[in-house]
Design an enzyme around this catalytic site. Structure first.
Site, PDB file in Angstrom:
ATOM      1  N   LYS A  55      -5.486   3.291   2.930  1.00 46.72           N
ATOM      2  CA  LYS A  55      -5.698   3.189   4.377  1.00 46.72           C
ATOM      3  C   LYS A  55      -4.392   2.716   4.992  1.00 46.72           C
ATOM      4  O   LYS A  55      -3.680   1.883   4.426  1.00 46.72           O
ATOM      5  CB  LYS A  55      -6.818   2.165   4.631  1.00 46.72           C
ATOM      6  CG  LYS A  55      -7.060   1.786   6.087  1.00 46.72           C
ATOM      7  CD  LYS A  55      -7.893   2.850   6.773  1.00 46.72           C
ATOM      8  CE  LYS A  55      -8.321   2.429   8.169  1.00 46.72           C
ATOM      9  NZ  LYS A  55      -9.505   1.560   8.154  1.00 46.72           N
ATOM     10  N   LEU A  56      -4.064   3.228   6.169  1.00 50.06           N
ATOM     11  CA  LEU A  56      -2.933   2.693   6.928  1.00 50.06           C
ATOM     12  C   LEU A  56      -3.138   2.955   8.414  1.00 50.06           C
ATOM     13  O   LEU A  56      -4.005   3.720   8.809  1.00 50.06           O
ATOM     14  CB  LEU A  56      -1.587   3.277   6.453  1.00 50.06           C
ATOM     15  CG  LEU A  56      -1.351   4.779   6.250  1.00 50.06           C
ATOM     16  CD1 LEU A  56      -1.807   5.658   7.369  1.00 50.06           C
ATOM     17  CD2 LEU A  56       0.120   5.019   5.957  1.00 50.06           C
ATOM     18  N   SER A  57      -2.353   2.264   9.213  1.00 51.16           N
ATOM     19  CA  SER A  57      -2.343   2.527  10.651  1.00 51.16           C
ATOM     20  C   SER A  57      -1.622   3.843  10.908  1.00 51.16           C
ATOM     21  O   SER A  57      -0.644   4.166  10.220  1.00 51.16           O
ATOM     22  CB  SER A  57      -1.608   1.405  11.386  1.00 51.16           C
ATOM     23  OG  SER A  57      -2.186   0.156  11.133  1.00 51.16           O
ATOM     24  N   THR A 116      -1.205   0.445  14.950  1.00 50.82           N
ATOM     25  CA  THR A 116      -1.379   1.304  16.117  1.00 50.82           C
ATOM     26  C   THR A 116      -1.599   0.449  17.365  1.00 50.82           C
ATOM     27  O   THR A 116      -1.192   0.831  18.466  1.00 50.82           O
ATOM     28  CB  THR A 116      -2.553   2.271  15.900  1.00 50.82           C
ATOM     29  OG1 THR A 116      -2.307   3.029  14.702  1.00 50.82           O
ATOM     30  CG2 THR A 116      -2.723   3.224  17.068  1.00 50.82           C
ATOM     31  N   ALA A 117      -2.221  -0.709  17.192  1.00 53.27           N
ATOM     32  CA  ALA A 117      -2.434  -1.630  18.315  1.00 53.27           C
ATOM     33  C   ALA A 117      -1.102  -2.003  18.964  1.00 53.27           C
ATOM     34  O   ALA A 117      -0.970  -1.986  20.197  1.00 53.27           O
ATOM     35  CB  ALA A 117      -3.156  -2.890  17.827  1.00 53.27           C
ATOM     36  N   HIS A 155     -10.422  -4.935  15.028  1.00 59.20           N
ATOM     37  CA  HIS A 155     -11.551  -5.158  14.125  1.00 59.20           C
ATOM     38  C   HIS A 155     -12.666  -5.967  14.788  1.00 59.20           C
ATOM     39  O   HIS A 155     -12.913  -5.853  15.980  1.00 59.20           O
ATOM     40  CB  HIS A 155     -11.070  -5.816  12.825  1.00 59.20           C
ATOM     41  CG  HIS A 155     -10.056  -5.017  12.073  1.00 59.20           C
ATOM     42  ND1 HIS A 155     -10.106  -3.645  11.967  1.00 59.20           N
ATOM     43  CD2 HIS A 155      -8.940  -5.398  11.379  1.00 59.20           C
ATOM     44  CE1 HIS A 155      -9.089  -3.223  11.240  1.00 59.20           C
ATOM     45  NE2 HIS A 155      -8.371  -4.261  10.878  1.00 59.20           N
TER      46      HIS A 155
END
Length: 282
Positions: A55-57, A116-117, A155
């Site tokens: 998983k990654l941004s 991404t935030a 989250h």
């Protein structure tokens, strides 16, 4: 064949991967060695090519696309799921006043440089450059004890900040949706390009089956989710899952790929990421 697999302990990821790693579905001869990490640690590992699958941004993917290709299954995209900029000290109106006065040294807690935030905040508030990286779960506390002036939360914290007396400045997902008309791409599942293409396609197929199993048997993974959810209330756990796991998690489809391509194109236009030389997708 054993593959290393990295994802976060958050409910959306444990919900997605439970059936896969506990072999509730036929894994077609594959087994998985799981590595649990927060999203920014996973981002750093991806940029160094540490894991077979991770998983990654999507922001971080721009820096790892030479090593990894994006699977169509397992991603977190959606509407109304974006990161929030919050504060104890400021309201949306008073922040505008501060920025108009030229006060750009406000301390902002972010969940990681390559999230991404952080990318979305850079689009909405490019003047906010005094950023402090911290684990996402520590941002609310840092606001409450005055360590930072603003906090960028992701989250499950989007469900808890109001109970702590904190104020929403802006929903950056809503900002993105109004800007582009697309779902917001938060995180994806990528696989090492060095693996044979048949293995890449098999992993994509298995993750899709794992998500489909989770939707068909939503209580099956509850013990696994709870074990890693940091004493989170069960109702919050399922809100979290409902928010981040949807049809895009089964398959990106045309609309999901369009949203990701829009993110990358906009980031390139603003010189926020390097040019990507390879096709993003498996």
């Amino acid at each position: 064949m054993k593959l290393t697999l990295g994802f976060s302990p958050c409910p959306n990821d444990t919900f997605i991967f439970d059936a896969l790693i506990h072999q509730k579905i036929d894994t077609e001869g594959l087994t998985f060695e799981v590595c649990f990490d927060d999203v920014e640690t996973l981002n750093q590992k991806a940029m160094n090519g540490v894991l077979d699958i991770t998983k990654l941004s999507f922001h971080a993917f721009a820096y790892a696309a030479d090593k990894y290709a994006l699977l169509d299954a397992g991603s977190a995209l959606g509407f109304g799921v974006g990161p929030l900029l919050i504060s104890k000290k400021y309201t949306p109106e008073s922040l505008i006043v501060e920025l108009e006065k030229g006060n750009v040294d406000l301390r902002v807690g972010i969940p990681g440089k390559y999230t991404t935030a952080n990318f979305l905040m850079g689009i909405a508030y490019p003047q906010l450059q005094n950023k402090q990286e911290m684990v996402f779960s520590e941002i609310e506390s840092a606001l409450l004890n005055g360590q930072i002036d603003l906090g960028l939360i992701i989250h499950e914290n989007r469900f808890t900040y109001q109970d702590k007396g904190l104020t929403k400045i802006v929903d950056l997902g809503d900002y993105w949706e109004k800007l582009t008309g697309c779902a917001i791409p938060l995180g994806g599942i990528v696989i090492n390009r060095s693996l044979d293409i048949t293995v890449q396609q098999k992993v994509n197929r298995l993750i899709r089956k794992s998500v489909e199993y989770a939707f068909a048997n939503p209580k099956s993974s509850i013990d696994f989710i709870r074990k890693h959810a940091q004493a989170m209330d069960e109702a919050v756990m399922y809100k979290h899952i409902e928010l981040y796991v949807n049809q895009y998690s089964i398959d990106l489809g045309v609309d999901g790929r369009k949203a990701i391509d829009t993110l990358f194109n906009l980031a390139l236009e603003k010189n926020l990421i390097p040019a990507v030389q390879k096709d993003l997708y498996v």
